[in-house]
Enzyme design. Structure first.
Site, PDB file in Angstrom:
ATOM      1  N   ILE A  34       8.405 -23.001 -22.011  1.00 52.40           N
ATOM      2  CA  ILE A  34       6.755 -22.863 -21.777  1.00 52.40           C
ATOM      3  C   ILE A  34       6.115 -21.813 -22.598  1.00 52.40           C
ATOM      4  O   ILE A  34       4.813 -22.021 -22.398  1.00 52.40           O
ATOM      5  CB  ILE A  34       6.457 -23.169 -20.525  1.00 52.40           C
ATOM      6  CG1 ILE A  34       6.852 -21.935 -19.441  1.00 52.40           C
ATOM      7  CG2 ILE A  34       7.259 -24.707 -20.007  1.00 52.40           C
ATOM      8  CD1 ILE A  34       6.230 -22.061 -18.156  1.00 52.40           C
ATOM      9  N   TYR A 143       5.905  -9.291  -9.858  1.00 56.33           N
ATOM     10  CA  TYR A 143       5.929 -10.777  -9.697  1.00 56.33           C
ATOM     11  C   TYR A 143       4.730 -11.611  -9.200  1.00 56.33           C
ATOM     12  O   TYR A 143       4.150 -12.275  -9.737  1.00 56.33           O
ATOM     13  CB  TYR A 143       7.216 -11.117  -9.094  1.00 56.33           C
ATOM     14  CG  TYR A 143       7.359 -12.402  -8.546  1.00 56.33           C
ATOM     15  CD1 TYR A 143       7.490 -13.510  -9.600  1.00 56.33           C
ATOM     16  CD2 TYR A 143       7.082 -13.160  -7.260  1.00 56.33           C
ATOM     17  CE1 TYR A 143       7.766 -14.979  -9.214  1.00 56.33           C
ATOM     18  CE2 TYR A 143       7.134 -14.213  -6.914  1.00 56.33           C
ATOM     19  CZ  TYR A 143       7.353 -15.369  -7.809  1.00 56.33           C
ATOM     20  OH  TYR A 143       7.720 -16.708  -7.441  1.00 56.33           O
TER      21      TYR A 143
HETATM   22  N1  LIG Z   1      12.400 -19.713  -4.724  1.00 54.82           N
HETATM   23  C1  LIG Z   1      11.245 -19.298  -3.936  1.00 54.82           C
HETATM   24  O1  LIG Z   1      11.601 -18.579  -2.882  1.00 54.82           O
HETATM   25  C2  LIG Z   1       9.848 -19.245  -4.213  1.00 54.82           C
HETATM   26  C3  LIG Z   1       8.825 -18.883  -3.414  1.00 54.82           C
HETATM   27  C4  LIG Z   1       7.552 -19.240  -3.698  1.00 54.82           C
HETATM   28  C5  LIG Z   1       6.990 -19.805  -4.813  1.00 54.82           C
HETATM   29  N2  LIG Z   1       7.973 -20.260  -5.707  1.00 54.82           N
HETATM   30  C6  LIG Z   1       7.743 -20.879  -6.745  1.00 54.82           C
HETATM   31  O2  LIG Z   1       8.035 -22.059  -6.945  1.00 54.82           O
HETATM   32  C7  LIG Z   1       8.227 -22.367  -8.185  1.00 54.82           C
HETATM   33  C8  LIG Z   1       9.822 -23.170  -8.363  1.00 54.82           C
HETATM   34  O3  LIG Z   1      10.928 -21.986  -8.231  1.00 54.82           O
HETATM   35  P1  LIG Z   1      12.075 -22.465  -8.076  1.00 54.82           P
HETATM   36  O4  LIG Z   1      12.516 -21.623  -6.949  1.00 54.82           O
HETATM   37  O5  LIG Z   1      12.383 -23.586  -8.463  1.00 54.82           O
HETATM   38  O6  LIG Z   1      12.825 -21.275  -9.076  1.00 54.82           O
HETATM   39  P2  LIG Z   1      14.174 -21.225 -10.068  1.00 54.82           P
HETATM   40  O7  LIG Z   1      15.185 -22.081  -9.257  1.00 54.82           O
HETATM   41  O8  LIG Z   1      14.196 -19.798 -10.601  1.00 54.82           O
HETATM   42  O9  LIG Z   1      13.584 -22.191 -11.164  1.00 54.82           O
HETATM   43  C9  LIG Z   1      12.793 -21.753 -12.264  1.00 54.82           C
HETATM   44  C10 LIG Z   1      12.948 -22.551 -13.495  1.00 54.82           C
HETATM   45  O10 LIG Z   1      12.095 -22.045 -14.515  1.00 54.82           O
HETATM   46  C11 LIG Z   1      12.923 -21.969 -15.606  1.00 54.82           C
HETATM   47  N3  LIG Z   1      12.211 -20.751 -16.669  1.00 54.82           N
HETATM   48  C12 LIG Z   1      12.229 -19.674 -16.713  1.00 54.82           C
HETATM   49  N4  LIG Z   1      11.628 -19.261 -17.766  1.00 54.82           N
HETATM   50  C13 LIG Z   1      11.152 -20.615 -18.644  1.00 54.82           C
HETATM   51  C14 LIG Z   1      10.546 -20.738 -19.777  1.00 54.82           C
HETATM   52  N5  LIG Z   1      10.101 -19.723 -20.686  1.00 54.82           N
HETATM   53  N6  LIG Z   1      10.511 -22.047 -20.042  1.00 54.82           N
HETATM   54  C15 LIG Z   1      10.954 -23.134 -19.283  1.00 54.82           C
HETATM   55  N7  LIG Z   1      11.563 -22.665 -18.064  1.00 54.82           N
HETATM   56  C16 LIG Z   1      11.586 -21.840 -17.773  1.00 54.82           C
HETATM   57  C17 LIG Z   1      14.293 -21.250 -15.273  1.00 54.82           C
HETATM   58  O11 LIG Z   1      15.034 -21.429 -16.376  1.00 54.82           O
HETATM   59  P3  LIG Z   1      16.507 -20.236 -16.211  1.00 54.82           P
HETATM   60  O12 LIG Z   1      17.140 -20.453 -14.951  1.00 54.82           O
HETATM   61  O13 LIG Z   1      17.233 -20.768 -17.524  1.00 54.82           O
HETATM   62  O14 LIG Z   1      15.549 -19.078 -16.617  1.00 54.82           O
HETATM   63  C18 LIG Z   1      14.446 -22.099 -13.890  1.00 54.82           C
HETATM   64  O15 LIG Z   1      15.296 -23.323 -14.315  1.00 54.82           O
HETATM   65  C19 LIG Z   1       8.110 -21.243  -9.151  1.00 54.82           C
HETATM   66  O16 LIG Z   1       6.820 -21.352  -9.613  1.00 54.82           O
HETATM   67  C20 LIG Z   1       8.023 -20.108  -8.127  1.00 54.82           C
HETATM   68  O17 LIG Z   1       7.378 -19.079  -8.662  1.00 54.82           O
HETATM   69  C21 LIG Z   1       9.272 -20.081  -5.521  1.00 54.82           C
END
Ligand SMILES: NC(=O)c1ccc[n+]([C@@H]2O[C@H](COP(=O)([O-])OP(=O)(O)OC[C@H]3O[C@@H](n4cnc5c(N)ncnc54)[C@H](OP(=O)(O)O)[C@@H]3O)[C@@H](O)[C@H]2O)c1
Length: 310
Positions: A34, A143
């Protein structure tokens, strides 16, 4: 369309939409980076053009993010990557959606707040209030700053066609997370010390995905909403619940303070996001976090470790 479809939330979004029989374009990082402006334009143009041929609204759900919060604090390259993925790229996605008549649902975080809690307000039950979307932000780390700036880029690029949804404490069947870690440690240690002075609402990625899909299908006005699992606990409370799910003694988990367990990135002490904006938009509240954890470990027994896989 789902971006970041290989992550915890992205996997559940794509799975849910497919199970519902939706035509979904779900792209992992390998399929769409992205941060690549040309690739984003090509992908959104192709998808939105094709999607508009049908009756469904074209909604892009952005689940991609740089989520290594400690690394972003300590490694300048990681901080730059966080800026590109969390700030610049959401603006590219939102602008492409605006150009091609699509809406964007962009996911953000409790880390945009400073964690001191909203000033001068109590919850309806007299307890401490959760943050509302309009409360002043004030991220304490890299972050959170990159995510806050990303929200702003989305609002500016697609003022009439965006939803920013802040969530917190997400875990799911895909990837490393707190639940998985606690289950592993239960097998390795007699007792554990887990932080008991940070409060938040654990959120099963599948419940959030259900909510985001409902939002995408709704006619909710553009803006910022909060969505987490219901209720409030601490990391220690969540760890004890994981032990309960394992059939282990939750008293083996002892509370400790944040000061006793320092990490590179500052963690908000109060991460509680009020569900009021979500329900006021006519969206179904996410179930209470404890109930969700029980459902999550039934669906993903591997969360509790190999011994728990039935
Ligand atoms: N996890 C939490 O506790 C938490 C809390 C609050 C908010 N959020 C938000 O919730 C959302 C989903 O998070 P999640 O927990 O599902 O996180 P996650 O499991 O880390 O998933 C994030 C995904 O984004 C991908 N990604 C990273 N860089 C990218 C790029 N340049 N282009 C395309 N994809 C890319 C990652 O791929 P790679 O693994 O290959 O890098 C990973 O598959 C995010 O917006 C996060 O900020 C999460």
């Amino acid at each position: 369309m789902v971006t970041g479809a290989g992550g915890a939330l992205g996997t559940d979004l794509a799975g849910l939409l497919r199970a519902d029989g939706e035509r979904v374009t779900a792209l992992t990082r390998a399929e769409l980076d992205i941060t690549d402006a040309d690739a984003v334009e090509r992908a959104v143009a192709a998808w939105a053009g094709a999607d508009r041929a049908g009756d469904d609204p074209a909604v892009l759900l952005n689940a991609a993010a740089f989520t290594a919060v400690d690394l972003a604090e300590t490694d300048p390259d990681a901080a730059r990557a966080a800026h590109e993925v969390n700030t610049v790229a959401p603006g590219l996605l939102a602008a492409a959606c605006a150009r091609h008549g699509a809406r964007i649902v962009h996911v953000s975080t409790d880390y945009v707040f400073d964690g001191a809690g909203p000033a001068g307000r109590s919850a309806p039950d007299g307890g401490r209030a959760g943050y509302e979307p309009d409360d002043p932000t004030g991220p304490a780390g890299v972050y959170g700053r990159t995510k806050e700036a990303g929200e702003q880029r989305v609002r500016e690029a697609a003022p009439e066609a965006h939803h920013v949804v802040r969530t917190a404490w997400v875990y799911g069947g895909t990837g490393a997370n707190f639940v998985r870690t606690m289950a592993r440690l239960a097998g390795e240690r007699d007792t554990l010390h887990v932080v008991d002075d940070q409060h938040g609402s654990p959120t099963w990625s599948r419940d959030l995905a259900v909510g985001l899909v409902a939002l995408g299908r709704s006619g909710a006005a553009p803006g910022t909403l909060h969505a987490t699992g219901g209720g409030v606990t601490t990391w220690c409370g969540l760890a004890r619940a994981v032990f309960e799910e394992l059939g282990a003694d939750p008293e083996r988990v002892r509370g400790c303070t944040t000061a006793e367990f320092p990490r590179p990135a500052p963690r908000p002490a109060w991460s509680v996001l009020s569900p009021a904006s979500w329900t006021a938009a006519g969206l179904p509240a996410l179930r209470p976090w404890r109930e969700a954890l029980s459902a999550a470990v039934v669906r993903h027994p591997e969360l509790l470790g190999p011994a728990a896989v039935r």
